[in-house]
Design a protein around this motif. Sequence first.
Motif, PDB file in Angstrom:
ATOM      1  N   GLY A  61       8.969   1.222  -7.691  1.00  0.00           N
ATOM      2  CA  GLY A  61       7.859   1.380  -8.626  1.00  0.00           C
ATOM      3  C   GLY A  61       7.837   2.769  -9.210  1.00  0.00           C
ATOM      4  O   GLY A  61       7.854   3.751  -8.483  1.00  0.00           O
ATOM      5  N   GLY A  62       7.839   2.858 -10.526  1.00  0.00           N
ATOM      6  CA  GLY A  62       7.786   4.159 -11.180  1.00  0.00           C
ATOM      7  C   GLY A  62       9.151   4.801 -11.282  1.00  0.00           C
ATOM      8  O   GLY A  62      10.154   4.304 -10.756  1.00  0.00           O
ATOM      9  N   GLU A  63       9.193   5.950 -11.971  1.00  0.00           N
ATOM     10  CA  GLU A  63      10.460   6.686 -12.096  1.00  0.00           C
ATOM     11  C   GLU A  63      10.975   7.066 -10.716  1.00  0.00           C
ATOM     12  O   GLU A  63      12.157   6.946 -10.415  1.00  0.00           O
ATOM     13  CB  GLU A  63      10.249   7.931 -12.950  1.00  0.00           C
ATOM     14  N   ASP A  64      10.074   7.560  -9.866  1.00  0.00           N
ATOM     15  CA  ASP A  64      10.386   7.758  -8.459  1.00  0.00           C
ATOM     16  C   ASP A  64      10.122   6.424  -7.764  1.00  0.00           C
ATOM     17  O   ASP A  64       8.986   5.951  -7.725  1.00  0.00           O
ATOM     18  CB  ASP A  64       9.494   8.848  -7.873  1.00  0.00           C
ATOM     19  N   PRO A  65      11.164   5.797  -7.217  1.00  0.00           N
ATOM     20  CA  PRO A  65      10.950   4.471  -6.588  1.00  0.00           C
ATOM     21  C   PRO A  65       9.925   4.496  -5.463  1.00  0.00           C
ATOM     22  O   PRO A  65       9.402   3.447  -5.097  1.00  0.00           O
ATOM     23  CB  PRO A  65      12.349   4.111  -6.065  1.00  0.00           C
ATOM     24  N   ASN A  66       9.642   5.691  -4.920  1.00  0.00           N
ATOM     25  CA  ASN A  66       8.686   5.780  -3.810  1.00  0.00           C
ATOM     26  C   ASN A  66       7.371   6.417  -4.260  1.00  0.00           C
ATOM     27  O   ASN A  66       6.719   7.141  -3.519  1.00  0.00           O
ATOM     28  CB  ASN A  66       9.289   6.588  -2.662  1.00  0.00           C
ATOM     29  N   SER A  67       6.966   6.090  -5.456  1.00  0.00           N
ATOM     30  CA  SER A  67       5.788   6.691  -6.061  1.00  0.00           C
ATOM     31  C   SER A  67       4.505   6.280  -5.349  1.00  0.00           C
ATOM     32  O   SER A  67       4.399   5.178  -4.801  1.00  0.00           O
ATOM     33  CB  SER A  67       5.703   6.274  -7.534  1.00  0.00           C
ATOM     34  N   GLU A  68       3.498   7.167  -5.390  1.00  0.00           N
ATOM     35  CA  GLU A  68       2.158   6.818  -4.931  1.00  0.00           C
ATOM     36  C   GLU A  68       1.353   6.113  -6.018  1.00  0.00           C
ATOM     37  O   GLU A  68       0.267   5.592  -5.745  1.00  0.00           O
ATOM     38  CB  GLU A  68       1.401   8.076  -4.501  1.00  0.00           C
TER      39      GLU A  68
END
Length: 821
Positions: free
Chosen positions: A469-476
């Motif tokens: 999810g998001g540009e960072d796959p581990n996004s908050e």
Amino acid sequence: MEKLSLDGEWLFKSDSDSEWLPALVPGDVHMDLLRNKKIDDPLYGTNAEKCRWIEEKIWMYKKIFNIDKNFIHKRVELVFNGLDLDGEIFLNGIKIGEHHNAFIPYSIDITGIIREGENELLVYLDVGKRRVKDKPLTKYGVGEDYYRIWMRKPQFVFGWDWGPYLPTCGIWRSVELNSYESFAIRDVYIRPTILGNKARLEIDVEMENITSEPFELDLSLSLKGDGEYGFGERFTLNPGINKKNYSLEVENPRLWFPQPLGEPYLYSFKATISDKAKELDSYKCNYGIREVKLIQEPMDEGESFIFSINGKEVFCKGADWVPADSLIANVSREKYKKLVELARSCNFNIFRVWGGGIYEDPYFYELCDRNGIMVWQDFMFACAPYPDDDSEFMEEVARETATIIKELRNHSSLVLWCGNNENQWIHYMGAWGGRDTRLYGTKIYDELLPGLVKELDPTRPYWPSSPYGGEDPNSELCGDRHAWQLSLQIDDPYERINYRLYSLDKGKFISEFGQLAPPLKRSLEEFTPEKELYLDSPTWKFHNNTAERGNIKAALERFFIPQEDLSLDEYLISGQMIQAEALKFALEHWKNRMFKTAGELFWMYSDCWGTTGGWTVVDYYLRKKPSYYYVRKAYEPVHISFKERDTYLDVIVTNEIYSPLTLDVEYGVRSFDGAVLLKGKGKLDLSDAGPVRVGEIDVSKVPGTYKNRSFVYAKLYYRGRCISLNRTFLVNFKELEIPAVKIVPVLSLIRDGEYQLKLWSNSFAWFVSIDCPDNVELSDNYFDIFPGEEYAVTLRAPGGIELGDISISSLNETVIRHHRV
């Protein structure tokens, strides 16, 4: 169709041995060698290190069996439900096939080869390394120890932080013969649509006419539960594969719900083909009618990630599931049943089946259906790039995926298909060439898997990875999140274990996080030689988590008592207490954010072997760690807890159910000897799911001399019965001035095999532990007793129990020994 099991007694040997030895199928080479006393138990001590020679061998399995002439019909198929890994199969001296995928069944048409009387079945197997030893690795950005990426077998058997290097090999699932007169049901798929007070079931039936002539047959469909629904027709079945679609309408259906939203109601479904009332083949399953949606909508801090079942949003509570044994064939139905039932008792409503293990036995999914526990199902790709540019590999993955989807899609508990474990995230962080290079495997997760899910199971959401999810796959901000900044990612161990930092995490769906803990003493003794029962012995190190890196020692120093000051028994219980408190703190934080955070799954539920530093709440031997009881309380459907705010503690009630409730609330601060320092009461009417602030405690009003000699409490009552109770402290554990305590036990018989143990304490008793024989089931353990109050525990002891069989202790004793007041 007639079925004949070939399970049971076989013979086996390596290709370099002359003597055939007895074997059991289903099984594993290690299990057969152990039974024949050719190796020591690989899960005991450091014995796994002595088993590496096994992977260098080719193993031969032989079965001599007799067939009655009446069994052989128009077609006979031999089905291996699990071969690990590379297998060549011979029947009566004729090679009939080869197989290279441990995850899916292998069916072989043996018509004309099987014969009346005696038959010999011979299977050659190896772990799979020979076939892939010359496959490229460097182009994918990995070294020679990553040969597993070419092998469609459980990836964890090549070693993980929580499990040993122990590559499996064997006929690990059942073997059977299926004999068809002329016709077979090959597949049934049931798709539900809920329309107000009705449900429509679209039912696809795939049948095969094995003959060369069309036949007229009868097909019947039946759905039994609250009422009976059915359909029947006589139709022509042409030679080859025939596909038919039918529709059943169910009036006022009883829907399947996960815990605690409602009953996981299951209907009995059966599809039958027959001729003149003679049944030729059938398909049966227990089926729950339900619809699942994944809600991803804009919110004030990103995008939601909420599961909805039958239109009701579900707060997901559970853990990540890994195989329950390093030797995957060694997991019995009894162990599956016990683990799932323990999860239900712990208030779970979801498992995530992790992508480095296996597609679990069908019985596991049946248990989840029955117990109202949803399943997030990873496809089996984990922590590695995969060769998606190799056509042969991709063809095998496509075959595997289609097989698994068809096998599992009628299970109501399954709510999501997920592409892999952590591959995009690890690549984003710089592995395998880093984010500016191509990630090998994306053709699988972005094209092949979603395409097949859309074609074969459009009723469920597909998610490319976990986390994602998001540009960072581990996004908050969106998607699911692995909250490993603590326990794993921070370099400084003193900060790495500061579980109070979880209060800063705003992830939308937490699908992994964890806290390591030492084992229960009784379990430690199961896998450790007596002379090695000390910290950092050879066995201790061998069974320790490779990610532990001093975490437990740092946690003890930061929060409680330095490791070097503790005896072994004190170290074990103190480390377990910190794991329990850490999981409780994190789970309550995310639950208090319901539905901004809509799920919390900790890593991990149970072990695949005995560990000296483990993530789990239920260990390999099915013993419940203290953290199990803490998690069970945090996962209560209606739960009371605290949230820090400046000098205040807000009292929060979280409600997961949608029924109106009127509750009474009591909260306050008491000294360890029972004096009431602060107290509040209130009444609460709940009508919807979510968190509600019901009061506040101004801790600045607690006199300074009492800060380390008191506890904060909250109680929630429904119709006079306490349904949730919580406690926290105003200082770190190591600053507590816990007094000596006198616990008075009274044991009474309730009925045959069931007892009540009442415990009264003169002052605050912390982390009270009840130690009983293993065959005694406790309703609760590792709890606090408030001063002057009584705490009751139910004991189920079929053989009876006396007070002398029970040992009762508390952490008060440890504190007093090391911090005398």
